[in-house]
Design an enzyme around this catalytic site. Structure first.
Site, PDB file in Angstrom:
ATOM      1  N   HIS A   1       0.917  -1.220  -0.080  1.00  0.00           N
ATOM      2  CA  HIS A   1      -0.022   0.015   0.102  1.00  0.00           C
ATOM      3  C   HIS A   1       0.833   1.354   0.149  1.00  0.00           C
ATOM      4  O   HIS A   1       0.296   2.341   0.086  1.00  0.00           O
ATOM      5  CB  HIS A   1      -1.025   0.079   1.265  1.00  0.00           C
ATOM      6  CG  HIS A   1      -2.232   0.614   0.929  1.00  0.00           C
ATOM      7  ND1 HIS A   1      -2.675   1.776   1.608  1.00  0.00           N
ATOM      8  CD2 HIS A   1      -2.995   0.265   0.002  1.00  0.00           C
ATOM      9  CE1 HIS A   1      -3.788   2.102   1.087  1.00  0.00           C
ATOM     10  NE2 HIS A   1      -4.272   1.366   0.321  1.00  0.00           N
ATOM     11  N   LYS A   9       2.795   4.535  -1.229  1.00  0.00           N
ATOM     12  CA  LYS A   9       2.808   5.633  -2.360  1.00  0.00           C
ATOM     13  C   LYS A   9       3.873   6.300  -2.344  1.00  0.00           C
ATOM     14  O   LYS A   9       3.592   7.385  -1.782  1.00  0.00           O
ATOM     15  CB  LYS A   9       1.491   6.174  -2.316  1.00  0.00           C
ATOM     16  CG  LYS A   9       0.304   5.201  -2.153  1.00  0.00           C
ATOM     17  CD  LYS A   9      -0.963   5.829  -1.559  1.00  0.00           C
ATOM     18  CE  LYS A   9      -2.071   4.875  -1.335  1.00  0.00           C
ATOM     19  NZ  LYS A   9      -1.838   4.054   0.049  1.00  0.00           N
ATOM     20  N   ASP A  62      16.323  10.517  -8.428  1.00  0.00           N
ATOM     21  CA  ASP A  62      17.559  10.572  -8.429  1.00  0.00           C
ATOM     22  C   ASP A  62      18.447  10.377  -7.254  1.00  0.00           C
ATOM     23  O   ASP A  62      19.555  10.908  -6.967  1.00  0.00           O
ATOM     24  CB  ASP A  62      18.072  12.140  -9.034  1.00  0.00           C
ATOM     25  CG  ASP A  62      17.698  12.155 -10.638  1.00  0.00           C
ATOM     26  OD1 ASP A  62      17.691  11.144 -11.298  1.00  0.00           O
ATOM     27  OD2 ASP A  62      17.614  13.451 -10.846  1.00  0.00           O
TER      28      ASP A  62
END
Length: 221
Positions: free
Chosen positions: A148, A150, A155
């Site tokens: 779950h 996100k 870089d």
């Protein structure tokens, strides 16, 4: 007298160049401000075509508002700022503009790694198939619980994290948030978490495990 005027002129030029060099040196030595930004959603629906092309927003003929900065355009710009790598760990990914941004980075030669929840991949609107078709490496979670997370790391220096799934409904319909930061103390733990999940969900690792523990079958009489 003529030589005196020339000498004065050369002196003025030398002083002017010295001042310019001092200004440039001070600017370089001055510490760059660390980026910290919070974005809230839902966001205004605006044209984003100018972000993907070199043309001006005035050349697009769509009916959406042009030249307007929104939380979504800011998100796209941060993602497209990647020059070497993008590590993405996301539960739901169906937004076509975000998929377009990731594929554009891949074509530029940016190394892309994506980890997604295994159950979401099969949904018809998922963009994971588009990424894989483009040649982007995607790994699915192998655990029984939801993957779950996100977050993404640009870089190895810029963290993008929050409640926002990369879906159209999240961007345009839900109350969501994103934190964008370059604070090393915040970025480093997410890099570590991504590396851990990337290794844990390595398909080769699962194959090696199954080879070492072959299934036993009982022959029927």
């Amino acid at each position: 007298m003529m030589w005196t005027v020339k000498e004065v002129g050369l002196g003025v030029v030398a002083v002017s160049l010295s001042l310019e060099l001092i200004v440039l040196l001070v600017r370089r030595l001055k510490p760059r401000r660390t980026l910290n930004e919070v974005l809230f959603f839902p966001t205004e629906t605006v044209c984003v075509e100018h972000i993907f092309t070199s043309s001006s927003s005035d050349t697009c003929l769509c009916s959406l508002a042009h030249g307007v900065e929104s939380s979504f355009t800011r998100l796209l710009r941060h993602i497209l700022s990647a020059s070497s790598s993008l590590d993405l760990c996301i539960f739901a990914f169906s937004n076509m503009d975000l998929s377009r941004a990731v594929c554009m980075l891949h074509r530029r030669g940016v190394t892309i790694r994506v980890i997604v929840d295994k159950d979401y991949v099969a949904i018809s609107c998922s963009q994971i198939g588009v990424l894989r078709k483009a040649g982007i490496c995607v790994r699915c979670s192998v655990d029984s619980v939801f993957m779950h997370h996100k977050f993404s790391v640009v870089d190895g220096r810029l963290l993008i994290t929050g409640s926002l799934n990369w879906t159209l409904s999240a961007v345009q319909g839900n109350m969501e948030n994103i934190l964008v930061t370059e604070e090393p103390d915040l970025v480093k733990p997410f890099i570590k978490e991504f590396h851990k999940l990337w290794a844990h969900n390595d398909p080769a690792r699962r194959h090696r495990s199954s080879d070492q523990n072959p299934a036993h079958f009982t022959a029927r009489a």
